[in-house]
Write an enzyme that holds these catalytic residues in place. Structure first.
Site, PDB file in Angstrom:
ATOM      1  N   GLU A  31      66.769 -12.250  33.983  1.00  0.00           N
ATOM      2  CA  GLU A  31      65.372 -12.433  34.325  1.00  0.00           C
ATOM      3  C   GLU A  31      64.849 -13.763  33.784  1.00  0.00           C
ATOM      4  OE1 GLU A  31      62.874  -8.556  34.531  1.00  0.00           O
ATOM      5  OE2 GLU A  31      62.162  -9.674  32.799  1.00  0.00           O
ATOM      6  N   LYS A  35      45.381  43.897  57.585  1.00  0.00           N
ATOM      7  CA  LYS A  35      44.756  42.569  57.616  1.00  0.00           C
ATOM      8  C   LYS A  35      44.018  42.325  58.927  1.00  0.00           C
ATOM      9  CE  LYS A  35      47.662  39.948  54.410  1.00  0.00           C
ATOM     10  NZ  LYS A  35      48.754  38.950  54.299  1.00  0.00           N
ATOM     11  N   LEU A  36      44.593  42.805  60.042  1.00  0.00           N
ATOM     12  CA  LEU A  36      43.930  42.632  61.331  1.00  0.00           C
ATOM     13  C   LEU A  36      42.570  43.314  61.333  1.00  0.00           C
ATOM     14  CD1 LEU A  36      46.969  43.180  63.749  1.00  0.00           C
ATOM     15  CD2 LEU A  36      45.889  41.000  63.111  1.00  0.00           C
ATOM     16  N   HIS A  92      38.374  45.536  50.410  1.00  0.00           N
ATOM     17  CA  HIS A  92      39.485  46.217  49.744  1.00  0.00           C
ATOM     18  C   HIS A  92      40.380  46.851  50.805  1.00  0.00           C
ATOM     19  CE1 HIS A  92      41.602  48.190  46.495  1.00  0.00           C
ATOM     20  NE2 HIS A  92      41.546  49.324  47.178  1.00  0.00           N
ATOM     21  N   ARG A 141      40.212  37.004  40.389  1.00  0.00           N
ATOM     22  CA  ARG A 141      39.649  37.017  39.041  1.00  0.00           C
ATOM     23  C   ARG A 141      38.626  38.138  38.937  1.00  0.00           C
ATOM     24  NH1 ARG A 141      42.688  34.799  35.750  1.00  0.00           N
ATOM     25  NH2 ARG A 141      40.954  34.670  34.283  1.00  0.00           N
ATOM     26  N   ASN A 200      32.848  42.033  48.906  1.00  0.00           N
ATOM     27  CA  ASN A 200      34.301  41.990  48.745  1.00  0.00           C
ATOM     28  C   ASN A 200      34.913  42.939  49.761  1.00  0.00           C
ATOM     29  OD1 ASN A 200      36.784  41.310  47.785  1.00  0.00           O
ATOM     30  ND2 ASN A 200      36.619  42.407  45.849  1.00  0.00           N
ATOM     31  N   VAL A 216      35.346  47.987  39.143  1.00  0.00           N
ATOM     32  CA  VAL A 216      36.187  47.489  40.227  1.00  0.00           C
ATOM     33  C   VAL A 216      36.213  48.472  41.391  1.00  0.00           C
ATOM     34  CG1 VAL A 216      38.519  46.779  40.866  1.00  0.00           C
ATOM     35  CG2 VAL A 216      37.601  46.167  38.620  1.00  0.00           C
ATOM     36  N   SER A 235      43.057  34.755  53.008  1.00  0.00           N
ATOM     37  CA  SER A 235      43.507  35.381  54.258  1.00  0.00           C
ATOM     38  C   SER A 235      42.349  35.721  55.186  1.00  0.00           C
ATOM     39  CB  SER A 235      44.326  36.640  53.949  1.00  0.00           C
ATOM     40  OG  SER A 235      43.554  37.557  53.204  1.00  0.00           O
TER      41      SER A 235
END
Length: 1010
Positions: free
Chosen positions: A190, A977-978, A915, A897, A913, A950, A819
């Site tokens: 160098e 899920k659908l 479930h 959480r 929410n 919960v 999702s």
């Protein structure tokens, strides 16, 4: 929160890292592998014997010990791939991958990389044959006297020769005598650079670069930089030889360019990037890269870090360094001196007892262990560089004197150390240097460059009576040459106000100059004056040539439209007066009119005269403090598409539409003698500007149905819930100027105005006003805005944007894919939706749900729960964001959480929410497993209000899903899920529309059946 972290290494650097991390309230324990006597047994810090070369075993150890992240100190493990191996095993590791670490592990790779990306460095060439290397040294047209082993050589693989013969001898030692082993199989020859060497380090997450204060190391063993090379005998920080401007240049041309280049080449670089820089007369040039903290630079840099090192590292790992930029202690210097064993850097004795630690610490010094060990309860030497004594004081000389006191207190046989650490900086500071204007923050050269750039723009505005030639003390104007016989002069001054803030936020500076010119020339037009010349005043803290040129170019272009000369101006660079990126503007216009053309003709204005309105281009330059407040509370950003009906542009572009200049088009009309008064509708709106050109006891009645109101005013009125008076007193509401004319001349005046391409209407009349009553009355203003914000469908008006029912503002909290997020987004995009998603918050970075939100144009925030001591603190951070976005409803979409009691209570009846079961059956996280184990034939999903217990909140909607023969958790989950995608959006619409509420008795209340 109480995290456990692991540091790899055993030197002074690693002790310093452990010391700094232990200061974090996020950290409960720092483990060091293998560590030294200094990290063996303090309150939070201890050593571990886990092997750092067996990456599989190390990863398992990290999982068992719940290690939050690993910090790699030395270079060898980085080159061996520890980062990639740990990350593959699911363990966070701070540092570059082996591929990225080639910047240090291969000098040849580094030099080739710098050449590819235009990073300034010394001339060089690599060799694998010693004879070719020597031939190059002898024939090179530059001093090829620096010989480097290409591989890792513990910081000692560089030989700086004094002659070509000595350089050739170094080649033989490295390549034939194997002085550095395999590291020297390839060597780099160098160019010898002349100047001072400094160390410039930064944190980087692969995108953002956060520079540390520059430091200077002392490589030679003996004072005066004599003796052999070492790993480093001392350092100090910051290095005064590197000014703020120079550090910024190094950041841009070296550090940021390196990080960007690695990203472009598909090898993102994260962690610490260290550039060894030579300050040459031709600018900074890179000597080498290191991929970790330097030792002993670490011992002087980290003591100056005010920020929490844990948070900085975590944000770097999360790719969010830009949100947690480190803050450094100012007006202090850290200096460290290394104590080494007798014989270092050659052979040395181990096991020599060290004393005096309490005495040194009593002096307020930090002692960082390196080559030390514990033997029979005593600290003994165990390496060449044994320890470093660090002092932090207000200046370098004081720090050196304090460090010397510590060196005198600590004793072990044969100890060697330098007493002149910082001598170069002291010499630099003691040089008789006159302070320059540029060092104080004012760059005269940049100002001169600006003048050169804008001279042709200003010159193009020359007109009769004035030849523009910037650079003199003053400008001249010849009224006679401009054709005036018995003139009066008129002058006006104005600014642009907080419209500047929007221009600066949008980084759009090319139109704001027209606002400045228009505000001034329109004001003097109210006197009947033709604008003759214009002067501007531009002030800033730091001159940005491109921004200033864009602003002044806009001013010059506007002067051309107004027919006036840009005769001169002032550009004031005032350090510390303005934050970075901000500037202010003021303008001054001078015009003239013949004495008999002066306006207004107050004596001629009578009851029954007609008020003619001239169209504005939009908001012009008034009311922007209110505008900015409305935008901040709305769901839109300045980068968002403009409201419906406001054109194909962003909201920022819409608001920055420049003020219309009326002088060129209206001056012939004013000179006709048929206009009795001209009012510029500026600050104070319609209500306060028209009376300025009326006689006492006269006012005007206006009808807003007679003129076109741009839709931006309707949007502002609806979003801000502004009253009719507030609109008329703040904005021009579509009327940029007003003429007062007689009834007989009205049609001719309208024709003349339209001939000059202005839009005009008869908008009212002059009326008598009793003393104390409003001088200006506007009827039908709100009604006109309602119609203006509507569209005609099937013969009837329907709301377009202005007065549709206000949508509930929704925040969605996620932890991963979110999702149900896409279903919620799709639902709220429907025209008849009662909700809109304004923010998506994740407790994890770089998850798929954030990508979904960003693709939909929804703002996102990452709030890492690991950075908070407990749930309440974490929830409070979320709540601040919810308040910032004025959120009405919160949806939990895969948010993993448990929320704290105070947070749930605050959002009681406003937080939803979902479930994956028909509650109250199968509560908890394994609902599908429970359904399959019990053998039920029907399960489903439930949307409910969130309660402290919960899955115990009041149920809003449920959807049944059959459990089929042969179902697994995976197949059942997909079917449920659908159903979730169907009922979660439906439940949100019920709550957002007010159809479903949580009653005072804690039960569901259906306000109306859909």
């Amino acid at each position: 929160m109480a995290a456990r972290v692991l540091i790899i290494g055993s030197g002074g650097r690693e002790h310093t890292l452990a010391w700094k991390l232990a200061q974090s309230h996020h950290v409960k324990q720092v483990l060091v592998a293998p560590g030294n006597a200094g990290t063996a047994c303090s309150e939070k810090i201890s050593n571990t014997a886990i092997s750092i070369s067996d990456h599989t075993a190390l990863a398992q150890f990290c999982k068992e010990k719940k290690i939050e992240f690993v910090v790699v100190g030395p270079e060898a493990p980085l080159a061996a791939g520890i980062v990639g191996n740990l990350r593959s095993a699911g363990v966070q590791c701070f540092g570059p991958t082996a591929e990225a670490a080639q910047l240090e592990s291969s000098k040849r790779f580094a030099k080739e990389f710098m050449d590819r990306h235009g990073i300034p460095t010394a001339q060089w060439k690599a060799f694998t044959k010693p004879e070719e290397a020597c031939s190059f040294i002898l024939s090179a047209d530059f001093p090829a006297l620096v010989v480097k082993a290409s591989g890792l050589a513990a910081g000692k693989g560089v030989i700086v020769a004094k002659s070509k013969e000595e350089a050739c001898k170094a080649v033989q030692e490295i390549m034939q005598e194997k002085a550095f082993g395999a590291a020297g199989e390839t060597i780099v020859i160098e160019e010898l650079l002349d100047g001072e060497e400094v160390s410039c380090l930064c944190f980087t997450d692969g995108k953002t670069v956060a520079p540390m204060p520059p430091a200077q190391d002392h490589k030679r063993l003996l004072e005066g930089d004599g003796g052999p090379n070492t790993g480093g005998m001392g350092a100090y920080c910051p290095a005064p030889q590197v000014s703020n401007d120079l550090l910024l240049k190094i950041k841009d041309t070296v550090l940021q360019r390196t990080v960007d280049g690695m990203q472009q080449e598909g090898t993102p670089y994260t962690g610490i990037l260290y550039a060894g820089i030579m300050l040459t007369k031709n600018g900074p040039k890179v000597l080498e890269f290191n991929c970790r903290f330097g030792d002993p630079e670490c011992q002087v840099i980290l003591p100056l870090l005010k920020s929490d090192l844990y948070e900085v590292i975590q944000s770097t790992l999360d790719g969010l360094l830009c949100t947690s930029l480190p803050v450094w202690l100012e007006n202090h210097t850290a200096l460290t001196v290394v104590m080494a064993s007798k014989g270092y850097p050659g052979d040395y004795t181990k096991g020599v007892e060290i004393t005096g630690f309490p005495e040194a610490q009593a002096l307020g010094l930090e002692v960082f262990h390196a080559g030390t060990a514990l033997k029979n309860g005593k600290v003994v030497t165990h390496g060449g560089r044994v320890l470093a004594v660090t002092a932090i004081r207000e200046n370098l000389i004081s720090a050196l004197e304090e460090a010397k006191k510590g060196l005198a207190a600590i004793k072990f046989e044969g100890a060697i150390y330098r007493k002149d650490v910082g001598f170069r900086a002291i010499a630099f500071l003691q040089q008789p240097r006159s302070l320059t204007y540029k060092e104080s923050g004012v760059d005269i050269a940049a100002g001169n460059m600006l003048v050169k750039k804008i001279q042709p723009l200003a010159k193009a505005t020359s007109r009769s009576g004035c030849k523009v030639d910037l650079g003199g003390f003053a400008g001249l104007f010849d009224l006679k040459a401009a054709g005036f016989k018995d003139p009066l002069l008129a002058s006006g001054t104005d600014g642009v106000g907080t419209k500047l803030k929007i221009a600066q936020l949008c980084n759009k500076h090319d139109t704001i100059g027209q606002d400045l010119v228009a505000m001034c020339v329109n004001d003097i037009l109210a006197q009947g004056a033709e604008p003759l010349f214009f002067l501007d005043y531009f002030s800033c803290g730091k001159l940005d040539l491109s921004v200033t040129e864009a602003v002044v170019a806009g001013i010059a272009k506007a002067c051309g439209k107004a027919g006036c000369a840009l005769l001169g101006g002032e550009t004031a660079e005032m350090p510390d007066m303005y934050p970075p990126g901000e500037y202010d503007l003021a303008g001054f216009a001078v015009g003239a009119m013949e004495r008999d053309q002066k306006l207004p003709h107050l004596e001629r204005i009578t009851e029954g005269d007609v008020v003619v309105g001239i169209a504005s281009s939009g908001l012009h330059s008034n009311g922007f403090s209110l505008v900015r407040k409305i935008v901040a509370k709305s769901s839109l950003q300045y980068s968002s598409p403009a409201p419906d009906g406001c054109g194909d542009q962003t909201l920022g572009d819409l608001l920055l539409t420049p003020t219309r200049i009326y002088s060129h088009s209206l001056l012939p009309v004013l000179r006709s003698g048929h206009v009795k008064a001209f009012a510029h509708i500026t600050g104070g709106g319609l209500l306060e500007n028209i009376p300025r050109v009326l006689p006492e006891k006269l006012g005007v009645d206006l009808d807003a149905q007679t003129w076109r109101i741009p839709r931006v005013f309707s949007w502002l009125q609806q979003e801000g819930h502004l009253s009719e008076e507030e609109m008329a007193r703040t904005f021009n509401c579509g009327v940029g100027a007003v003429l007062v004319v007689s009834k007989e001349q009205t049609e001719q005046i309208l024709r003349d105005i339209q001939q000059h391409k202005e839009e005009a209407w008869v908008i009212g009349s002059v009326v008598a006003r009793a003393e104390g009553s409003p001088r200006v009355k506007v009827k039908n203003l709100i009604e006109s805005m309602q119609i203006n914000g509507s569209v005609l469908k099937n013969g009837s008006l329907t709301n377009h944007f202005s007065f549709e029912k206000k949508k509930a503002r929704v925040a969605v909290l996620i932890s991963g894919t979110g999702s149900n997020l896409q279903a919620l987004i799709d639902s709220t995009r429907e025209p008849n939706s009662s909700a809109q998603i304004d923010i998506v918050i994740s407790n994890k970075a770089a998850v798929a749900g954030l990508d979904k939100a960003e693709r939909a144009g929804i703002p996102t925030r990452v709030i890492n729960h690991k950075l908070y001591k407990n749930r309440v603190e974490f929830d409070s951070a979320i709540d601040l964001v919810l308040e910032e976005f004025s959120i009405d409803i919160v949806c939990l979409a895969g948010f993993m959480r448990i929320l704290s009691g105070p947070f749930v209570q605050k959002w009681n009846g406003k937080m939803l929410n979902i479930h994956p079961s028909l509650l109250p059956s199968f509560k908890g996280s394994n609902a599908h497993e429970q359904a399959l184990e019990t053998g039920v034939t029907v399960t489903g999903c439930t949307v409910h209000f969130v309660a402290e217990d919960v899955d115990a909140g009041q149920i809003i909607l449920q959807e049944a899903v059959p459990v089929k023969r042969g179902d697994t958790v995976a197949t059942l989950s997909e079917r449920v899920k659908l159903a979730e995608h169907k009922i979660f959006p439906a439940a949100l619409q019920l709550v957002a529309s007010g159809t479903v509420q949580l009653g005072e008795n804690g039960k569901i209340c259906w306000v109306k059946e859909e």
